[in-house]
Enzyme design. Sequence first.
Site, PDB file in Angstrom:
ATOM      1  CB  SER A  76     -20.035   1.733  -1.584  1.00 10.39           C
ATOM      2  OG  SER A  76     -20.718   3.178  -1.471  1.00 10.39           O
ATOM      3  CE  LYS A  78     -15.142   1.866  -4.202  1.00 12.15           C
ATOM      4  NZ  LYS A  78     -15.033   2.961  -3.349  1.00 12.15           N
ATOM      5  CG  HIS A 106      12.250   5.050  -5.000  1.00 12.06           C
ATOM      6  ND1 HIS A 106      12.454   5.968  -4.093  1.00 12.06           N
ATOM      7  CD2 HIS A 106      13.167   4.230  -5.311  1.00 12.06           C
ATOM      8  CE1 HIS A 106      13.997   5.714  -3.792  1.00 12.06           C
ATOM      9  NE2 HIS A 106      14.177   4.534  -4.473  1.00 12.06           N
ATOM     10  CD  GLU A 138      -9.678   0.994   3.228  1.00  7.09           C
ATOM     11  OE1 GLU A 138      -9.404   2.198   2.888  1.00  7.09           O
ATOM     12  OE2 GLU A 138     -10.572   0.183   3.130  1.00  7.09           O
TER      13      GLU A 138
END
Length: 468
Positions: free
Chosen positions: A283, A289, A161, A296
């Site tokens: 970024s 970043k 969970h 992804e």
Amino acid sequence: MTVTEAKLWGGRFQGALHPIFEELNRSLPFDRRFVFDDLAGSVAWARGLAGAGVLTGAERDELVATLEAIAAELAEDDSPLDVSRAEDVHSFVEDELVRRVGDLGKKLHTGRSRNDQVATDLKLHLRAAIEKIRVGIRGAQAALVELAGDFHDAPLPGYTHLQRAQPVTFGHQCLAYVEMLARDADRLADASARMDTCPLGSAALAGTAYPVDREALASELGFGAGATRNSLDAVSDRDHVLEVIFACTTTMLHLSRMAEDWIFLASQEAAVLTFGDTVSTGSSLMPQKRNPDALELLRGKVGRVHGALTTLITTTKGLPLAYDKDLQEDKEALFEALDTTGTCLEVAALVAQDVVFDREQARAACGVGHLDATDLADLLVKRGVPFREAHDRVGAAVNAAIEEGVPLERLSAAAREATMPELAGVALAEELGTDALLARRDVIGGTAAARVAAEVERWKGLLGGDEA
Ligand code: ARG
């Protein structure tokens, strides 16, 4: 019309196709991938026709030599496929043949149809494509097994969970993906075995009218299970395409789960993984970043492959026997699934080869969140407390520990006496240390470091053996 523009089916027609429909109808831009399969099938068919007495030995030899020459030339330079206006790969091959040997080339299509041709091409193509995907799976597995070896004993919080549950080793987690991918490879092997029958000789739908030895054809083309047994089914069956796309879909699902886990582990909230520069991006605005774009994309690309599966399920649903042009839609869906899955497997391997795991950070995380509560209950069980009661009492101990802001092993004497008097004098720090927790999971499939190390060896043997 020059011979290269003529349609294979032109006899009844005076007018030309409307250019808009012509483009919709054409499959050469994508079925050109079958060109070597189509040539191999054509060589086998030339031999089959000679065996049936339709071609002389000399005609057969000339056709075979010409088809082989076409294949050799295309292997060097496939630009003829770029400039051809042929309707599909089958027309392209016939055009080439006729261009080179004239009327003899026009004899090759005797007793066959593009319907059994394309069904055969598909299976030949899939056989090789499956092998490629299986190699990709092995590559990703090998990278993960390496990583698992390096970190077979490195603790990491395990989650259920998405709540910290019990410690596992990072190696154990890596091997979870290896298991998933092994099932994917098996699924592909199953599909390969099931599609091992040769449709050639089924002709358009009813079977060829010439006494071609279909078993010889099948064995020449490497189909181990012989000729297909029903011509209607053979020309319209796309189960194997569905199965392969499904296997690609599960492969992508598995990669997406790994991606999701690792994206989280690389977040500043977990801060356990750092991905290599070769697979990370920055970024354009925020200089600090470091984004896990590779993962992804592994996660995001599932949509395409699942989409391909939906495409083909939708296309084949309710399709009447036998061949229908709808089936031309199978190819782009299949190629999308194969290409995306192949590339993503390579990227998954690259990510795994280049990832940095922070042992200290991960070990420290195991100390936060009472991941040892189950083991504490087990200590009570050892002293005769029924598990259900032990569970209740440790629940109360966890509440006390949260209130006191300490781990269970440093609970105040009062709270400890109230919840677990049976453990008076037990050195909890020793019993509940992360390494002790891991070492206790010493069963087949458990996360104990020694078990994980043994699994790493088992996998190295399996993967090494597969290559040999
Ligand atoms: N391009 C077609 C396909 O991919 C080949 C078979 C065409 N057969 C036909 N009867 N129109 O399915």
